[in-house]
Design a protein around this motif. Sequence first.
Motif, PDB file in Angstrom:
ATOM      1  N   ASP A   2       0.813  -1.000   0.195  1.00 21.92           N
ATOM      2  CA  ASP A   2      -0.070  -0.064   0.040  1.00 21.92           C
ATOM      3  C   ASP A   2       0.760   1.329   0.086  1.00 21.92           C
ATOM      4  OD1 ASP A   2      -1.837   2.048   0.693  1.00 21.92           O
ATOM      5  OD2 ASP A   2      -2.961   0.895   2.061  1.00 21.92           O
ATOM      6  N   ARG A   3       0.748   1.912  -0.991  1.00 21.31           N
ATOM      7  CA  ARG A   3       1.384   3.293  -1.072  1.00 21.31           C
ATOM      8  C   ARG A   3       0.622   4.584  -1.249  1.00 21.31           C
ATOM      9  NH1 ARG A   3       6.171   1.847  -5.533  1.00 21.31           N
ATOM     10  NH2 ARG A   3       7.237   0.174  -3.904  1.00 21.31           N
ATOM     11  N   GLY A   4      -0.586   4.416  -0.555  1.00 14.54           N
ATOM     12  CA  GLY A   4      -1.529   5.480  -0.336  1.00 14.54           C
ATOM     13  C   GLY A   4      -1.041   6.773   0.227  1.00 14.54           C
ATOM     14  N   GLY A   5      -1.541   7.810   0.017  1.00  9.16           N
ATOM     15  CA  GLY A   5      -0.996   9.229   0.779  1.00  9.16           C
ATOM     16  C   GLY A   5      -1.415   9.146   2.051  1.00  9.16           C
ATOM     17  N   VAL A   6      -0.973   9.820   2.895  1.00  9.69           N
ATOM     18  CA  VAL A   6      -1.041   9.900   4.422  1.00  9.69           C
ATOM     19  C   VAL A   6      -2.670  10.287   4.727  1.00  9.69           C
ATOM     20  CG1 VAL A   6       1.551  10.427   5.020  1.00  9.69           C
ATOM     21  CG2 VAL A   6      -0.479  12.407   4.693  1.00  9.69           C
ATOM     22  N   ASN A   7      -3.345  10.890   4.025  1.00 10.19           N
ATOM     23  CA  ASN A   7      -4.724  11.111   4.121  1.00 10.19           C
ATOM     24  C   ASN A   7      -5.606  10.172   3.603  1.00 10.19           C
ATOM     25  OD1 ASN A   7      -3.918  13.510   5.483  1.00 10.19           O
ATOM     26  ND2 ASN A   7      -3.995  14.740   3.889  1.00 10.19           N
ATOM     27  N   TRP A   8      -4.926   9.114   2.821  1.00  5.81           N
ATOM     28  CA  TRP A   8      -5.818   8.100   2.045  1.00  5.81           C
ATOM     29  C   TRP A   8      -6.459   7.008   2.992  1.00  5.81           C
ATOM     30  CZ3 TRP A   8      -8.786   6.703  -1.728  1.00  5.81           C
ATOM     31  CH2 TRP A   8      -8.895   5.286  -1.795  1.00  5.81           C
ATOM     32  N   SER A   9      -7.814   7.135   2.991  1.00  4.59           N
ATOM     33  CA  SER A   9      -8.409   6.029   3.665  1.00  4.59           C
ATOM     34  C   SER A   9      -9.420   5.171   3.064  1.00  4.59           C
ATOM     35  CB  SER A   9      -9.390   6.876   4.969  1.00  4.59           C
ATOM     36  OG  SER A   9     -10.098   5.645   5.539  1.00  4.59           O
ATOM     37  N   PRO A  10      -9.509   3.927   2.953  1.00  6.23           N
ATOM     38  CA  PRO A  10      -9.034   2.920   3.811  1.00  6.23           C
ATOM     39  C   PRO A  10      -7.735   2.765   3.715  1.00  6.23           C
ATOM     40  CG  PRO A  10     -10.324   1.667   2.484  1.00  6.23           C
ATOM     41  CD  PRO A  10     -10.618   3.196   2.045  1.00  6.23           C
ATOM     42  N   LYS A  11      -6.830   2.324   4.512  1.00  2.00           N
ATOM     43  CA  LYS A  11      -5.390   1.816   4.278  1.00  2.00           C
ATOM     44  C   LYS A  11      -5.733   0.349   4.241  1.00  2.00           C
ATOM     45  CE  LYS A  11      -3.221   5.484   5.462  1.00  2.00           C
ATOM     46  NZ  LYS A  11      -2.654   6.314   4.172  1.00  2.00           N
ATOM     47  N   TYR A  12      -4.859  -0.160   3.296  1.00  2.00           N
ATOM     48  CA  TYR A  12      -4.796  -1.634   2.733  1.00  2.00           C
ATOM     49  C   TYR A  12      -3.966  -2.272   3.346  1.00  2.00           C
ATOM     50  CZ  TYR A  12      -8.508  -0.232  -0.749  1.00  2.00           C
ATOM     51  OH  TYR A  12      -9.477   0.222  -1.229  1.00  2.00           O
ATOM     52  N   GLY A  13      -2.581  -1.731   3.684  1.00  3.45           N
ATOM     53  CA  GLY A  13      -1.635  -2.123   4.131  1.00  3.45           C
ATOM     54  C   GLY A  13      -0.745  -3.222   3.155  1.00  3.45           C
ATOM     55  N   ALA A  14       0.063  -3.824   3.798  1.00  3.64           N
ATOM     56  CA  ALA A  14       0.809  -4.971   3.128  1.00  3.64           C
ATOM     57  C   ALA A  14       0.146  -6.254   3.007  1.00  3.64           C
ATOM     58  CB  ALA A  14       2.367  -4.847   3.425  1.00  3.64           C
ATOM     59  N   ALA A  15       0.266  -6.955   1.723  1.00  2.00           N
ATOM     60  CA  ALA A  15      -0.495  -8.301   1.822  1.00  2.00           C
ATOM     61  C   ALA A  15       0.260  -9.077   1.125  1.00  2.00           C
ATOM     62  CB  ALA A  15      -1.975  -8.105   1.257  1.00  2.00           C
ATOM     63  N   ARG A  16       0.349 -10.469   1.446  1.00  2.00           N
ATOM     64  CA  ARG A  16       0.737 -11.406   0.646  1.00  2.00           C
ATOM     65  C   ARG A  16      -0.342 -12.620   0.670  1.00  2.00           C
ATOM     66  NH1 ARG A  16       6.480 -11.162   3.751  1.00  2.00           N
ATOM     67  NH2 ARG A  16       7.483  -9.535   2.311  1.00  2.00           N
ATOM     68  N   LEU A  17      -0.194 -13.309  -0.463  1.00  5.41           N
ATOM     69  CA  LEU A  17      -0.947 -14.379  -0.798  1.00  5.41           C
ATOM     70  C   LEU A  17      -0.433 -15.613  -1.566  1.00  5.41           C
ATOM     71  CD1 LEU A  17      -3.974 -15.530  -0.738  1.00  5.41           C
ATOM     72  CD2 LEU A  17      -4.182 -14.347  -3.052  1.00  5.41           C
ATOM     73  N   LEU A  18      -0.394 -16.567  -1.078  1.00  5.44           N
ATOM     74  CA  LEU A  18       0.224 -18.110  -1.740  1.00  5.44           C
ATOM     75  C   LEU A  18      -1.011 -18.759  -2.227  1.00  5.44           C
ATOM     76  CD1 LEU A  18       2.640 -19.409  -2.471  1.00  5.44           C
ATOM     77  CD2 LEU A  18       2.483 -20.821  -0.292  1.00  5.44           C
TER      78      LEU A  18
END
Length: 167
Positions: free
Chosen positions: A143-159
């Motif tokens: 997730d590289r959203g701006g500081v005011n971006w909502s919702p935050k998705y964060g980092a994710a990994r899927l196998l």
Amino acid sequence: WFETRLAYIQSSTHRHAITGVWNSATQALAPSSDLFLNGNVTRQKIYTAAFNVDYQDWLLMSEFLFIDRPGANFRDHANRFGVTRRLEDWEATFNVSEYHSEAVISMGGDPQEQESHFDRSLTVRYFLTAQSDLKVQLDVQSDRGGVNWSPKYGAARLLTLAYDRIF
């Protein structure tokens, strides 16, 4: 061995936020400031271009996307690059893609309130028959959203492990 695709799509869109939009700073709903969310109809324009090279055991892929919605306070940009190597019954593919929205400041867009993410995937296939394969795929999203971006998705990994079959 070379393929290209150019596309232009145009359509009317209409969105309406009945109660407003979520403000992560105040943890409350706020009236929508984006005219695009306030019930206006806009004629979105989508532009895409893809360029692929399929030569011997290699496949190189690229795709670019731009979406403009007049009246909205953002524009969408996306791109993808991939490389595939085929070896007998095996195939390995590596992809990178990026999406980001661009603030339209003249429409009140906040450059620090834009969605953005960077994705990578690695896929390995083993072809059991001409119509079926086993696939292992690892997807990683940042997730590289701006500081005011909502919702935050964060980092994710899927196998993923899958059996694919064409009927």
